[in-house]
Design a protein around this motif. Structure first.
Motif, PDB file in Angstrom:
ATOM      1  N   ILE A 275     -20.049  34.499  -6.254  1.00 42.93           N
ATOM      2  CA  ILE A 275     -20.296  33.255  -5.530  1.00 42.93           C
ATOM      3  C   ILE A 275     -19.396  33.272  -4.299  1.00 42.93           C
ATOM      4  CG2 ILE A 275     -20.036  30.744  -5.613  1.00 42.93           C
ATOM      5  CD1 ILE A 275     -20.543  31.114  -8.712  1.00 42.93           C
ATOM      6  N   ARG A 276     -19.924  32.836  -3.167  1.00 37.61           N
ATOM      7  CA  ARG A 276     -19.170  32.897  -1.925  1.00 37.61           C
ATOM      8  C   ARG A 276     -19.048  31.505  -1.311  1.00 37.61           C
ATOM      9  NH1 ARG A 276     -17.275  37.517  -2.455  1.00 37.61           N
ATOM     10  NH2 ARG A 276     -15.553  36.214  -1.785  1.00 37.61           N
ATOM     11  N   SER A 277     -17.997  31.339  -0.514  1.00 38.53           N
ATOM     12  CA  SER A 277     -17.815  30.133   0.291  1.00 38.53           C
ATOM     13  C   SER A 277     -17.715  30.545   1.747  1.00 38.53           C
ATOM     14  CB  SER A 277     -16.556  29.380  -0.141  1.00 38.53           C
ATOM     15  OG  SER A 277     -15.414  30.213  -0.024  1.00 38.53           O
ATOM     16  N   LEU A 278     -17.897  29.573   2.645  1.00 39.08           N
ATOM     17  CA  LEU A 278     -17.850  29.881   4.079  1.00 39.08           C
ATOM     18  C   LEU A 278     -17.425  28.629   4.834  1.00 39.08           C
ATOM     19  CD1 LEU A 278     -18.537  32.522   5.625  1.00 39.08           C
ATOM     20  CD2 LEU A 278     -20.699  31.457   6.251  1.00 39.08           C
ATOM     21  N   ALA A 279     -16.432  28.797   5.708  1.00 33.46           N
ATOM     22  CA  ALA A 279     -15.951  27.683   6.526  1.00 33.46           C
ATOM     23  C   ALA A 279     -15.620  28.193   7.923  1.00 33.46           C
ATOM     24  CB  ALA A 279     -14.719  27.044   5.890  1.00 33.46           C
ATOM     25  N   MET A 318     -21.274  23.521  18.467  1.00 40.09           N
ATOM     26  CA  MET A 318     -20.091  24.207  18.973  1.00 40.09           C
ATOM     27  C   MET A 318     -19.325  23.294  19.937  1.00 40.09           C
ATOM     28  SD  MET A 318     -19.867  27.023  17.464  1.00 40.09           S
ATOM     29  CE  MET A 318     -20.926  27.852  16.271  1.00 40.09           C
ATOM     30  N   THR A 319     -18.369  22.577  19.392  1.00 45.17           N
ATOM     31  CA  THR A 319     -17.629  21.576  20.171  1.00 45.17           C
ATOM     32  C   THR A 319     -16.116  21.755  20.087  1.00 45.17           C
ATOM     33  OG1 THR A 319     -17.675  20.061  18.270  1.00 45.17           O
ATOM     34  CG2 THR A 319     -19.452  19.848  19.891  1.00 45.17           C
ATOM     35  N   HIS A 320     -15.645  22.870  19.530  1.00 48.10           N
ATOM     36  CA  HIS A 320     -14.210  23.076  19.352  1.00 48.10           C
ATOM     37  C   HIS A 320     -13.839  24.452  19.896  1.00 48.10           C
ATOM     38  CE1 HIS A 320     -10.593  21.903  16.687  1.00 48.10           C
ATOM     39  NE2 HIS A 320     -10.198  22.853  17.506  1.00 48.10           N
ATOM     40  N   PRO A 321     -13.673  24.597  21.216  1.00 48.04           N
ATOM     41  CA  PRO A 321     -13.438  25.902  21.830  1.00 48.04           C
ATOM     42  C   PRO A 321     -12.205  26.611  21.282  1.00 48.04           C
ATOM     43  CG  PRO A 321     -14.003  24.281  23.485  1.00 48.04           C
ATOM     44  CD  PRO A 321     -13.785  23.520  22.215  1.00 48.04           C
ATOM     45  N   GLY A 322     -12.331  27.929  21.177  1.00 47.62           N
ATOM     46  CA  GLY A 322     -11.227  28.741  20.696  1.00 47.62           C
ATOM     47  C   GLY A 322     -11.754  30.053  20.148  1.00 47.62           C
ATOM     48  N   ILE A 323     -10.887  30.776  19.471  1.00 46.84           N
ATOM     49  CA  ILE A 323     -11.260  32.002  18.766  1.00 46.84           C
ATOM     50  C   ILE A 323     -10.986  31.739  17.290  1.00 46.84           C
ATOM     51  CG2 ILE A 323     -10.961  34.496  18.597  1.00 46.84           C
ATOM     52  CD1 ILE A 323     -11.829  33.672  21.338  1.00 46.84           C
ATOM     53  N   TRP A 324     -12.037  31.698  16.499  1.00 44.55           N
ATOM     54  CA  TRP A 324     -11.923  31.254  15.114  1.00 44.55           C
ATOM     55  C   TRP A 324     -12.431  32.313  14.139  1.00 44.55           C
ATOM     56  CZ3 TRP A 324      -8.990  27.174  15.231  1.00 44.55           C
ATOM     57  CH2 TRP A 324      -9.094  26.262  16.292  1.00 44.55           C
ATOM     58  N   ILE A 325     -11.971  32.200  12.896  1.00 45.37           N
ATOM     59  CA  ILE A 325     -12.496  33.034  11.809  1.00 45.37           C
ATOM     60  C   ILE A 325     -13.486  32.202  10.997  1.00 45.37           C
ATOM     61  CG2 ILE A 325     -11.959  34.232   9.649  1.00 45.37           C
ATOM     62  CD1 ILE A 325      -9.228  34.940  10.866  1.00 45.37           C
ATOM     63  N   LEU A 326     -14.722  32.654  10.963  1.00 48.35           N
ATOM     64  CA  LEU A 326     -15.710  32.097  10.054  1.00 48.35           C
ATOM     65  C   LEU A 326     -15.593  32.925   8.777  1.00 48.35           C
ATOM     66  CD1 LEU A 326     -18.288  30.402   9.372  1.00 48.35           C
ATOM     67  CD2 LEU A 326     -19.606  32.194  10.506  1.00 48.35           C
ATOM     68  N   GLY A 327     -15.056  32.331   7.704  1.00 47.24           N
ATOM     69  CA  GLY A 327     -14.744  33.166   6.555  1.00 47.24           C
ATOM     70  C   GLY A 327     -14.708  32.441   5.238  1.00 47.24           C
ATOM     71  N   ASP A 328     -14.462  33.222   4.187  1.00 45.95           N
ATOM     72  CA  ASP A 328     -14.400  32.717   2.825  1.00 45.95           C
ATOM     73  C   ASP A 328     -13.097  31.956   2.607  1.00 45.95           C
ATOM     74  OD1 ASP A 328     -13.991  32.865  -0.241  1.00 45.95           O
ATOM     75  OD2 ASP A 328     -15.989  33.717   0.016  1.00 45.95           O
ATOM     76  N   LEU A 329     -13.122  30.949   1.746  1.00 43.31           N
ATOM     77  CA  LEU A 329     -11.921  30.180   1.441  1.00 43.31           C
ATOM     78  C   LEU A 329     -10.884  30.998   0.684  1.00 43.31           C
ATOM     79  CD1 LEU A 329     -13.292  26.696   0.296  1.00 43.31           C
ATOM     80  CD2 LEU A 329     -12.636  27.431   2.574  1.00 43.31           C
ATOM     81  N   ALA A 330     -11.337  32.014  -0.060  1.00 45.13           N
ATOM     82  CA  ALA A 330     -10.402  32.829  -0.831  1.00 45.13           C
ATOM     83  C   ALA A 330      -9.591  33.713   0.116  1.00 45.13           C
ATOM     84  CB  ALA A 330     -11.159  33.677  -1.848  1.00 45.13           C
ATOM     85  N   ASP A 331      -8.287  33.467   0.203  1.00 45.37           N
ATOM     86  CA  ASP A 331      -7.444  34.196   1.147  1.00 45.37           C
ATOM     87  C   ASP A 331      -7.526  35.703   0.932  1.00 45.37           C
ATOM     88  OD1 ASP A 331      -6.624  31.802   2.227  1.00 45.37           O
ATOM     89  OD2 ASP A 331      -4.760  31.706   1.058  1.00 45.37           O
ATOM     90  N   ASP A 332      -7.502  36.125  -0.333  1.00 50.54           N
ATOM     91  CA  ASP A 332      -7.503  37.556  -0.632  1.00 50.54           C
ATOM     92  C   ASP A 332      -8.808  38.208  -0.166  1.00 50.54           C
ATOM     93  OD1 ASP A 332      -6.028  39.746  -1.902  1.00 50.54           O
ATOM     94  OD2 ASP A 332      -7.698  39.794  -3.299  1.00 50.54           O
ATOM     95  N   ASP A 333      -9.924  37.551  -0.418  1.00 49.82           N
ATOM     96  CA  ASP A 333     -11.213  38.106  -0.008  1.00 49.82           C
ATOM     97  C   ASP A 333     -11.351  38.145   1.504  1.00 49.82           C
ATOM     98  OD1 ASP A 333     -11.550  38.058  -2.693  1.00 49.82           O
ATOM     99  OD2 ASP A 333     -13.304  36.770  -2.727  1.00 49.82           O
ATOM    100  N   ARG A 334     -10.870  37.107   2.164  1.00 48.66           N
ATOM    101  CA  ARG A 334     -10.942  37.056   3.627  1.00 48.66           C
ATOM    102  C   ARG A 334     -10.075  38.162   4.235  1.00 48.66           C
ATOM    103  NH1 ARG A 334      -9.338  32.418   3.796  1.00 48.66           N
ATOM    104  NH2 ARG A 334      -7.305  32.708   4.798  1.00 48.66           N
ATOM    105  N   LYS A 350      -5.760  35.674  19.565  1.00 44.65           N
ATOM    106  CA  LYS A 350      -5.999  36.081  18.189  1.00 44.65           C
ATOM    107  C   LYS A 350      -6.860  35.055  17.468  1.00 44.65           C
ATOM    108  CE  LYS A 350      -3.485  37.404  13.985  1.00 44.65           C
ATOM    109  NZ  LYS A 350      -2.137  37.528  13.340  1.00 44.65           N
ATOM    110  N   ALA A 351      -7.767  35.544  16.638  1.00 44.20           N
ATOM    111  CA  ALA A 351      -8.631  34.645  15.865  1.00 44.20           C
ATOM    112  C   ALA A 351      -7.801  33.848  14.868  1.00 44.20           C
ATOM    113  CB  ALA A 351      -9.706  35.446  15.137  1.00 44.20           C
ATOM    114  N   GLN A 352      -8.101  32.566  14.761  1.00 40.55           N
ATOM    115  CA  GLN A 352      -7.334  31.650  13.934  1.00 40.55           C
ATOM    116  C   GLN A 352      -8.121  31.234  12.689  1.00 40.55           C
ATOM    117  OE1 GLN A 352      -4.077  30.709  14.853  1.00 40.55           O
ATOM    118  NE2 GLN A 352      -4.450  32.327  16.378  1.00 40.55           N
ATOM    119  N   TRP A 353      -7.383  31.018  11.604  1.00 40.17           N
ATOM    120  CA  TRP A 353      -7.956  30.458  10.377  1.00 40.17           C
ATOM    121  C   TRP A 353      -7.189  29.196   9.998  1.00 40.17           C
ATOM    122  CZ3 TRP A 353     -11.904  30.231   7.183  1.00 40.17           C
ATOM    123  CH2 TRP A 353     -11.727  29.629   5.922  1.00 40.17           C
ATOM    124  N   ILE A 354      -7.895  28.133   9.716  1.00 38.42           N
ATOM    125  CA  ILE A 354      -7.310  26.896   9.220  1.00 38.42           C
ATOM    126  C   ILE A 354      -8.096  26.484   7.984  1.00 38.42           C
ATOM    127  CG2 ILE A 354      -6.803  24.477   9.724  1.00 38.42           C
ATOM    128  CD1 ILE A 354      -6.825  25.217  12.711  1.00 38.42           C
TER     129      ILE A 354
END
Length: 503
Positions: A275-279, A318-334, A350-354
């Motif tokens: 099962i995967r997540s994405l944010a 797309m309303t939040h300019p920047g360089i972002w990571i579209l990724g899984d919530l699981a830190d290890d998997d990401r 650098k791409a950011q994750w929040i």
């Protein structure tokens, strides 16, 4: 209950790592870009009369810089080519099997005949080793579908969906609403699997989270008895590498966007087991379709949760300019690859994750606000259970106490349908695992979740939580043998299947 150890993290175990790959593609089948504008891609027919050609073959895939794996794929690439069809317009496909193993290609989510569907249990002919099969069908229903192998893998982690035989399909309706600027297709997939002992994914993301007391008692008693006999926990599968569109995070081209764009993301979980997540930090997803079917109540959420073989279509403004990571919530998997960079025009760095705000995922948030599904003509009772480590260390799965045989033995059909009748599957999960339930050649409506009625959500895969219950309805409108199974490869291979027929 077993401790909530994520199966996603690779644990050193006893299994071999995945092998085999795929191959040189036909020059007649373009490698469609996965960022596309609305349109219809159709190739001209060749001397065989086919509109499309797919080759199943072993070849290397570069998932990161200087990191090459071997996998079985379609046309030498992962994901397989994006196939865009028109609803109601017949297509012909040549499928070449350049491997040493007979193959099946399943048209997941489509209303096709059993002859074409791509499941041996339904009687679909195999594509012979080093052979070819030409099929013709009329794509239906409209929406986001996909194609994949339907070979059983058992203990062979180089077979079945552990490899790379996954490709997206989009069936265009006669009129597409087009309330977006462009589409982007994302296929999520893990590679390099290995076996580990036990460990279940936490289920706190699912709503409702409270287990059914009776089902919990049944499942826990069974597990306690098994462990008391000295049995270990059954084998599970973990992975070393994680990809989106076949590339690990930071090793593929970014998704390039412009401020103000409305992008329709079509996301497919092509995993064999996970099962995967994405944010996407600073952004939300307006979910407009589940498994390719429009939802009655498009709703905005900060996170997508996608079961094995599920698809979610969601619009992101797309309303939040920047360089972002579209990724899984699981830190290890990401960190091991499950992500892709989203880059706004004119932005660098650098791409950011929040981490996004927490979300309880429930299909019912996208359902009709006040509605009851029509009554069913007949109800089929189903209870799913686990026999811990009962099959040479693997868990054996049963439906109403019966495990589908792992041999070529023909199992008697369990459920009988009459054309035009509406049937309700009352499903009870007496195990602590989440099951992505799939019905071939039909779509179903979610009519009850954890005892609460709902309506309007049409799917072909449904995540049924551990010790939970749900009901789905479908109309018997596509005669022929019909396979029902859990889409988690280990569960399907070790018994979690049954058959319906028409009488």
């Amino acid at each position: 209950m077993n401790p909530p150890i994520s199966r996603r993290r690779f644990l050193t175990g006893t299994g071999a790592l995945a092998g085999v790959g795929i191959a040189v593609g036909s020059p007649r089948l373009p490698n469609f870009a996965f960022s596309v504008r609305v349109g219809f891609n159709r190739q001209s027919r060749d001397q065989t009369g086919a509109d499309y050609t797919l080759h199943i073959k072993n070849s290397p895939i570069e998932i990161a810089s200087k990191r090459i794996i071997s996998a079985t794929t379609y046309n030498g690439q992962f994901p397989g080519p994006l196939l865009r069809f028109k609803e109601g317009r017949q297509v012909t496909v040549d499928i070449y099997n350049d491997t040493d193993t007979p193959e099946q290609l399943h048209w997941h989510g489509q209303k096709v005949s059993a002859e074409v569907d791509g499941a041996a249990e339904e009687g679909t002919p195999f594509i012979p080793a080093h052979g070819k099969r030409q099929i013709a069908f009329t794509p239906s229903p409209a929406g986001f579908r996909f194609y994949h192998t339907h070979n059983r893998a058992g203990a062979n982690l180089a077979a079945g969906q552990y490899g790379g035989e996954v490709g997206p399909v989009y069936i265009e309706a006669a009129q597409e609403p087009g309330r977006y600027d462009r589409e982007i297709f994302l296929v999520l997939k893990e590679f390099e699997p290995g076996f580990s002992r036990g460990g279940d994914m936490p289920q706190d993301f699912l709503s409702p989270a409270e287990p059914n007391k009776k089902l919990n008692e049944i499942g826990e008693a069974s597990m306690k008895a098994s462990l008391a006999k000295g049995m270990p926990h059954g084998y599970e599968v973990g992975y070393r590498s994680f990809t989106i569109n076949g590339r690990m995070l930071g090793h593929g081209e970014p998704i390039r966007v412009k401020q103000g764009e409305r992008i329709l993301f079509h996301v497919l979980n092509g995993s064999a087991t996970e099962i995967r997540s994405l944010a996407l930090p600073g952004h939300s997803f307006q979910v407009v379709a589940l498994d390719g079917n429009p939802v009655p109540n498009p709703t905005t959420v900060p996170v997508l949760w996608i079961g094995t073989a599920e698809r979610v279509s969601a619009i992101v403004h797309m309303t939040h300019p920047g360089i972002w990571i579209l990724g899984d919530l699981a830190d290890d998997d990401r960190r091991h690859g499950m992500g892709i960079v989203v880059e706004y025009a004119g932005r660098g760095g650098k791409a950011q994750w929040i981490t996004p705000p927490p979300l309880k995922w429930s299909y019912t948030r996208f359902a009709k606000s006040v509605a009851m599904a029509p009554s069913a003509d007949e109800i089929f009772e189903m209870t799913f259970a686990k026999d811990n480590a009962a099959e040479e260390g693997f868990n054996r799965w049963t439906i109403n106490g019966v495990a589908y045989p792992m041999t070529s033995e023909v199992l008697p059909v369990a459920f009988h349908l009459k054309q035009g009748k509406r049937y309700r599957l009352r499903m009870r999960n007496a195990s602590d695992d989440i099951h992505p339930i799939h019905l071939h050649r039909h779509s179903f409506e979610l009519t009850s979740l954890a005892g609460k009625p709902t309506a309007g959500i049409i799917k072909d895969v449904l995540m049924l939580g551990g010790y939970q219950e749900a009901e789905v309805d479908f109309v018997a409108d596509n005669p022929g043998l019909t396979l029902f199974h859990c889409h988690q490869q280990l569960h399907m291979d070790f018994g979690f299947m049954t058959l319906f027929d028409y009488v």
